[in-house]
Design a protein around this motif. Structure first.
Motif, PDB file in Angstrom:
ATOM      1  N   ALA A 247       1.075  10.206   3.225  1.00 34.56           N
ATOM      2  CA  ALA A 247       0.729   8.807   3.480  1.00 34.56           C
ATOM      3  C   ALA A 247       0.552   8.581   4.985  1.00 34.56           C
ATOM      4  O   ALA A 247      -0.373   7.888   5.413  1.00 34.56           O
ATOM      5  N   SER A 248       1.433   9.173   5.770  1.00 31.51           N
ATOM      6  CA  SER A 248       1.349   9.059   7.225  1.00 31.51           C
ATOM      7  C   SER A 248       0.009   9.591   7.727  1.00 31.51           C
ATOM      8  O   SER A 248      -0.685   8.937   8.514  1.00 31.51           O
ATOM      9  N   GLU A 249      -0.363  10.758   7.246  1.00 38.81           N
ATOM     10  CA  GLU A 249      -1.618  11.376   7.668  1.00 38.81           C
ATOM     11  C   GLU A 249      -2.823  10.569   7.175  1.00 38.81           C
ATOM     12  O   GLU A 249      -3.750  10.300   7.926  1.00 38.81           O
ATOM     13  N   TYR A 250      -2.794  10.162   5.923  1.00 39.75           N
ATOM     14  CA  TYR A 250      -3.917   9.434   5.330  1.00 39.75           C
ATOM     15  C   TYR A 250      -4.144   8.091   6.022  1.00 39.75           C
ATOM     16  O   TYR A 250      -5.274   7.690   6.266  1.00 39.75           O
TER      17      TYR A 250
ATOM     18  N   THR B 101       7.058   5.196  11.175  1.00 45.11           N
ATOM     19  CA  THR B 101       6.575   3.878  10.758  1.00 45.11           C
ATOM     20  C   THR B 101       6.457   3.817   9.245  1.00 45.11           C
ATOM     21  O   THR B 101       6.859   2.828   8.620  1.00 45.11           O
ATOM     22  N   VAL B 102       5.931   4.880   8.657  1.00 44.75           N
ATOM     23  CA  VAL B 102       5.808   4.933   7.197  1.00 44.75           C
ATOM     24  C   VAL B 102       7.180   4.829   6.549  1.00 44.75           C
ATOM     25  O   VAL B 102       7.402   4.010   5.648  1.00 44.75           O
ATOM     26  N   LYS B 103       8.124   5.625   7.022  1.00 42.82           N
ATOM     27  CA  LYS B 103       9.465   5.616   6.440  1.00 42.82           C
ATOM     28  C   LYS B 103      10.147   4.265   6.621  1.00 42.82           C
ATOM     29  O   LYS B 103      10.812   3.764   5.713  1.00 42.82           O
TER      30      LYS B 103
ATOM     31  N   GLN C  43       0.825  -1.197   0.000  1.00 40.68           N
ATOM     32  CA  GLN C  43       0.000   0.000   0.000  1.00 40.68           C
ATOM     33  C   GLN C  43       0.869   1.260   0.000  1.00 40.68           C
ATOM     34  O   GLN C  43       0.605   2.210  -0.745  1.00 40.68           O
ATOM     35  N   LEU C  44       1.909   1.260   0.807  1.00 43.31           N
ATOM     36  CA  LEU C  44       2.784   2.434   0.865  1.00 43.31           C
ATOM     37  C   LEU C  44       3.536   2.645  -0.437  1.00 43.31           C
ATOM     38  O   LEU C  44       3.654   3.777  -0.916  1.00 43.31           O
ATOM     39  N   ILE C  45       4.068   1.575  -1.034  1.00 46.19           N
ATOM     40  CA  ILE C  45       4.786   1.715  -2.306  1.00 46.19           C
ATOM     41  C   ILE C  45       3.844   2.235  -3.381  1.00 46.19           C
ATOM     42  O   ILE C  45       4.196   3.132  -4.151  1.00 46.19           O
TER      43      ILE C  45
END
Length: 190
Positions: free
Chosen positions: A154-157, A164-166, A139-141
Motif C-alpha cells: 500500500a505504501s509503494e502503490y 504514514t500508512v501504518k 482507501q487504506l482499510i
C-alpha cells in the motif's frame, strides 16, 4: 541442458528479456510465477480468475519489458507491480467479481485485531461503516483488509511513507473500534 538447470543473474535476464529471448522468458515464468500467482490469488480470490489474471500479467510483462528500469527497482518489484495492477484492474472492472463477493464471509478477526469486541455482525453493513471513514483512511482499510495488500505494498502503490500508512491504518482501526464498541441496544435507541 534442461530449462531448470539454467541460472541467470538479474542483469543478464533483463538483457535477454528485452531482446525477446524465449528461453529467458521461460526462465522468468519458471522462477517468478509462483510468487506472482500468490499475490494475484490474494487479490482476485478465485482460482479461474487468478489463472486468467496470471496469463494477462505475463502477456503485459512480455509486451512491456522494454519499459523496465533497473534504476527504479528490482525486476521482481516491477513484475509484482504489473501482476498486482492487473489483478486490481480485473477485480474493479469485473462486475461478476463484485456480485460474487460475499461480505458476510469477512470474519471479525480479519477486520479487527481485538477479540474483545461483542456485537451482532449480521446487523452491521461493514462496507457502509468503512465508507464513513475519511477517504485516506477508507482507501487504506479497503486495500489492506478487502483487497489483500500488505502495508508495504500500500505504501509503494500510494507513494506514501510506510510510517504514514501504518499510522493512518492504526487511526482508522481505532475509529472502527469505537463504532463496534457501541452496544447494539443503545444504537437502536438513537
Amino acid at each position: 541442458m534442461s530449462r531448470k538447470s539454467i541460472f541467470y543473474c538479474e542483469n543478464e535476464l533483463v538483457i535477454l528479456l528485452k531482446a525477446n529471448d524465449r528461453a529467458a522468458f521461460e526462465y522468468l515464468y519458471d522462477n517468478y510465477a509462483a510468487g506472482l500467482y500468490g499475490i494475484i490469488r490474494r487479490i482476485v480470490r478465485d482460482d479461474n480468475k487468478a489463472d486468467d489474471v496470471m496469463q494477462d500479467s505475463f502477456i503485459k510483462i512480455w509486451k512491456n519489458i522494454a519499459s523496465y528500469d533497473a534504476d527504479k527497482g528490482t525486476l521482481f518489484t516491477w513484475l509484482l507491480n504489473v501482476a498486482r495492477h492487473t489483478a486490481i484492474d480485473r477485480s474493479r472492472t469485473d462486475a461478476k467479481f463484485e456480485n460474487n463477493t460475499n461480505w458476510d464471509l469477512v470474519a471479525e478477526k480479519d477486520l479487527m485485531p481485538s477479540s474483545a469486541i461483542h456485537y451482532d455482525a449480521s446487523a452491521l453493513d461493514l462496507k457502509e461503516i468503512v465508507n464513513k471513514l475519511r477517504p485516506e483512511k477508507r482507501q487504506l482499510i479497503q486495500m489492506l483488509y478487502f483487497e489483500g495488500y500488505t502495508h508495504e505494498e500500500a505504501s509503494e502503490y500510494l507513494c506514501l511513507p510506510l510510517g504514514t500508512v501504518k499510522s493512518r491504518v492504526r487511526k482508522a482501526l481505532s475509529e472502527l473500534r469505537q463504532v463496534f464498541d457501541i452496544p447494539i441496544a443503545s444504537a437502536q435507541v438513537a
